[in-house]
Design a protein around this motif. Structure first.
Motif, PDB file in Angstrom:
ATOM      1  N   PHE A  92      98.891  12.252  76.705  1.00  0.00           N
ATOM      2  CA  PHE A  92      99.373  12.884  75.229  1.00  0.00           C
ATOM      3  C   PHE A  92      98.267  12.676  74.071  1.00  0.00           C
ATOM      4  N   ALA A  93      97.840  11.456  74.055  1.00  0.00           N
ATOM      5  CA  ALA A  93      96.859  11.266  72.967  1.00  0.00           C
ATOM      6  C   ALA A  93      95.686  12.258  73.207  1.00  0.00           C
ATOM      7  N   LEU A  94      95.217  12.248  74.358  1.00  0.00           N
ATOM      8  CA  LEU A  94      94.007  13.132  74.771  1.00  0.00           C
ATOM      9  C   LEU A  94      94.123  14.434  74.384  1.00  0.00           C
ATOM     10  N   VAL A  95      95.314  15.191  74.767  1.00  0.00           N
ATOM     11  CA  VAL A  95      95.431  16.504  74.574  1.00  0.00           C
ATOM     12  C   VAL A  95      95.871  16.729  73.021  1.00  0.00           C
ATOM     13  N   LEU A  96      96.178  15.964  72.067  1.00  0.00           N
ATOM     14  CA  LEU A  96      96.453  16.009  70.809  1.00  0.00           C
ATOM     15  C   LEU A  96      95.129  16.176  70.158  1.00  0.00           C
ATOM     16  N   THR A  97      94.114  15.251  70.618  1.00  0.00           N
ATOM     17  CA  THR A  97      92.736  15.550  69.952  1.00  0.00           C
ATOM     18  C   THR A  97      92.219  17.035  70.142  1.00  0.00           C
ATOM     19  N   ARG A  98      92.646  17.828  71.004  1.00  0.00           N
ATOM     20  CA  ARG A  98      92.391  19.231  70.920  1.00  0.00           C
ATOM     21  C   ARG A  98      92.705  20.061  70.111  1.00  0.00           C
ATOM     22  N   SER A  99      93.789  19.557  68.922  1.00  0.00           N
ATOM     23  CA  SER A  99      94.234  20.245  67.967  1.00  0.00           C
ATOM     24  C   SER A  99      93.278  21.076  67.208  1.00  0.00           C
ATOM     25  N   PRO A 100      93.467  22.223  66.707  1.00  0.00           N
ATOM     26  CA  PRO A 100      92.638  22.984  65.771  1.00  0.00           C
ATOM     27  C   PRO A 100      92.585  22.429  64.384  1.00  0.00           C
ATOM     28  N   ALA A 101      93.495  21.697  63.893  1.00  0.00           N
ATOM     29  CA  ALA A 101      93.687  20.975  62.732  1.00  0.00           C
ATOM     30  C   ALA A 101      92.324  20.384  62.162  1.00  0.00           C
ATOM     31  N   ASP A 102      92.140  20.571  60.951  1.00  0.00           N
ATOM     32  CA  ASP A 102      90.967  19.930  60.463  1.00  0.00           C
ATOM     33  C   ASP A 102      90.937  18.630  60.113  1.00  0.00           C
ATOM     34  N   ALA A 103      92.348  17.841  60.276  1.00  0.00           N
ATOM     35  CA  ALA A 103      92.251  16.512  59.911  1.00  0.00           C
ATOM     36  C   ALA A 103      93.378  15.990  61.035  1.00  0.00           C
TER      37      ALA A 103
ATOM     38  N   ALA B 136     105.707  23.580  60.177  1.00  0.00           N
ATOM     39  CA  ALA B 136     104.295  23.305  61.236  1.00  0.00           C
ATOM     40  C   ALA B 136     103.555  24.043  60.975  1.00  0.00           C
ATOM     41  N   ALA B 137     103.831  25.551  60.958  1.00  0.00           N
ATOM     42  CA  ALA B 137     103.060  26.707  60.993  1.00  0.00           C
ATOM     43  C   ALA B 137     102.386  26.962  59.596  1.00  0.00           C
ATOM     44  N   ILE B 138     103.213  26.493  58.549  1.00  0.00           N
ATOM     45  CA  ILE B 138     102.420  26.515  57.212  1.00  0.00           C
ATOM     46  C   ILE B 138     101.531  25.617  57.209  1.00  0.00           C
ATOM     47  N   ILE B 139     101.548  24.247  57.679  1.00  0.00           N
ATOM     48  CA  ILE B 139     100.794  23.303  57.486  1.00  0.00           C
ATOM     49  C   ILE B 139      99.350  23.786  58.480  1.00  0.00           C
ATOM     50  N   LEU B 140      99.661  24.306  59.599  1.00  0.00           N
ATOM     51  CA  LEU B 140      98.529  24.575  60.408  1.00  0.00           C
ATOM     52  C   LEU B 140      97.535  25.709  59.916  1.00  0.00           C
ATOM     53  N   TRP B 141      98.341  26.829  59.573  1.00  0.00           N
ATOM     54  CA  TRP B 141      97.827  28.115  59.210  1.00  0.00           C
ATOM     55  C   TRP B 141      97.651  28.280  57.631  1.00  0.00           C
ATOM     56  N   ALA B 142      98.126  27.429  56.868  1.00  0.00           N
ATOM     57  CA  ALA B 142      97.802  28.123  55.558  1.00  0.00           C
ATOM     58  C   ALA B 142      96.453  28.150  54.911  1.00  0.00           C
ATOM     59  N   PRO B 143      96.206  29.029  53.996  1.00  0.00           N
ATOM     60  CA  PRO B 143      94.701  29.074  53.540  1.00  0.00           C
ATOM     61  C   PRO B 143      94.325  27.772  52.526  1.00  0.00           C
TER      62      PRO B 143
END
Length: 108
Positions: A44-55, A98-105
């Motif tokens: 779980f922890a390893l997979v989550l590091t692959r997130s495209p989020a900037d932080a 979650a979508a707003i948080i991830l993809w908001a400009p």
């Protein structure tokens, strides 16, 4: 791997890892349930590091929405309890947030 797949995979790994502990403690099963549970939590922890989020904090926030929806899927598919309309509405709101948080400009 697409963002949703990353978060869903992470959620299933965490849910299974925690469920393994739940089974051991709450359903009086073998302590050996902790082995796949611990491995699943590490994955779980390893997979989550692959997130495209900037932080990291943003990744965790987005993950939280997906985790809620995945938990209701687990409730239905593994535990045999169908989520009700309120469960589904709550999960939809979480996924929307979650979508707003991830993809908001964002400004640089």
């Amino acid at each position: 791997m697409p963002a949703f797949a990353i978060y869903l995979t992470a959620a299933l790994c965490e849910i299974f890892g925690c469920f393994a502990v739940w089974i051991w403690l709450r359903q009086d099963r073998s302590v050996w349930w902790l082995v796949p549970g611990a491995l699943s939590l590490m994955l779980f922890a390893l997979v989550l590091t692959r997130s495209p989020a900037d932080a990291a904090g943003r990744a965790y926030a987005v993950y939280g929405g997906v985790y809620i929806a995945a938990s209701l899927g687990w409730l239905w598919l593994v535990e045999g309890q169908r989520p009700d309309g309120w469960d589904l509405l709550g999960a939809a709101l979480c996924l929307f947030g979650a979508a707003i948080i991830l993809w908001a400009p964002r400004s640089a």
